[in-house]
Scaffold this active site. Structure first.
Site: not given
Length: 186
Positions: A84, A114, A159
């Protein structure tokens, strides 16, 4: 050993100042621009995506714009995948999707990290570890998947979740960090 070779081995490498890696990311950025600015579904858009992924497109792959890739050629999709709008693929490490994976809007797949120490981080160092997603998975909107994670087949990620650890087949996971909430009987 080159910085690219170190990257491909999952070792600490100079991602910010190495000319070869900078050139590859600049090429991918230009191809993302071409893809994102082309008419949706047009030959120009499909050609840009094919060039970006550096492969023939699998049958049934849909990628909606805008989409962003650091390298492009280090991400692969199985047949029937759907991506999407607004997704980002930080693919210094490889990102592999099985077939029929549905990715909701604004999801991110982040293979790089990192150093914690600023001194090392300021040298441009990063380490990229692969992400692997099995078949028939569904990612809700705004899911983040972090480096080195393997997600089994048949998973549903709610979600807003942040996946920091491997998930077995056929589970629904949610939260920050994502945890298994229940098994899915397929």
């Amino acid at each position: 050993m080159t910085e690219k070779e170190k990257m491909e081995r999952g070792e600490w490498h100079d991602a910010n100042f190495d000319e070869e890696l900078l050139a590859q990311r600049a090429k991918a950025e230009a191809l993302c621009y071409d893809f994102n600015m082309a008419k949706p579904g047009s030959d120009a858009q499909l050609d840009a995506l094919k060039s970006l992924l550096d492969t023939d497109l699998p049958q049934g792959l849909t990628v909606l714009s805008p989409a962003y890739f650091d390298y492009g050629s280090k991400t692969s999709f199985g047949e029937g995948c759907f991506v999407n709008h607004g997704c980002y693929f930080m693919d210094g490490g490889s990102i592999t999707f099985g077939g029929n994976v549905f990715i909701g809007p604004f999801c991110g797949f982040y293979t790089a990290s990192h150093p914690l120490k600023a001194k090392d981080r300021n040298l441009g160092l990063e380490r990229a570890l692969p992400i692997v997603v099995g078949d028939n998975c569904w990612f809700g909107a705004n899911v983040s998947v972090l480096q080195g994670v393997t997600i089994g087949s048949g998973c549903v990620i709610a979600a807003g979740s942040v996946v920091t650890e491997d998930l077995p087949d056929n589970v629904m996971a949610a939260g920050v960090p994502a945890v298994v909430k229940k098994a899915i009987e397929q």
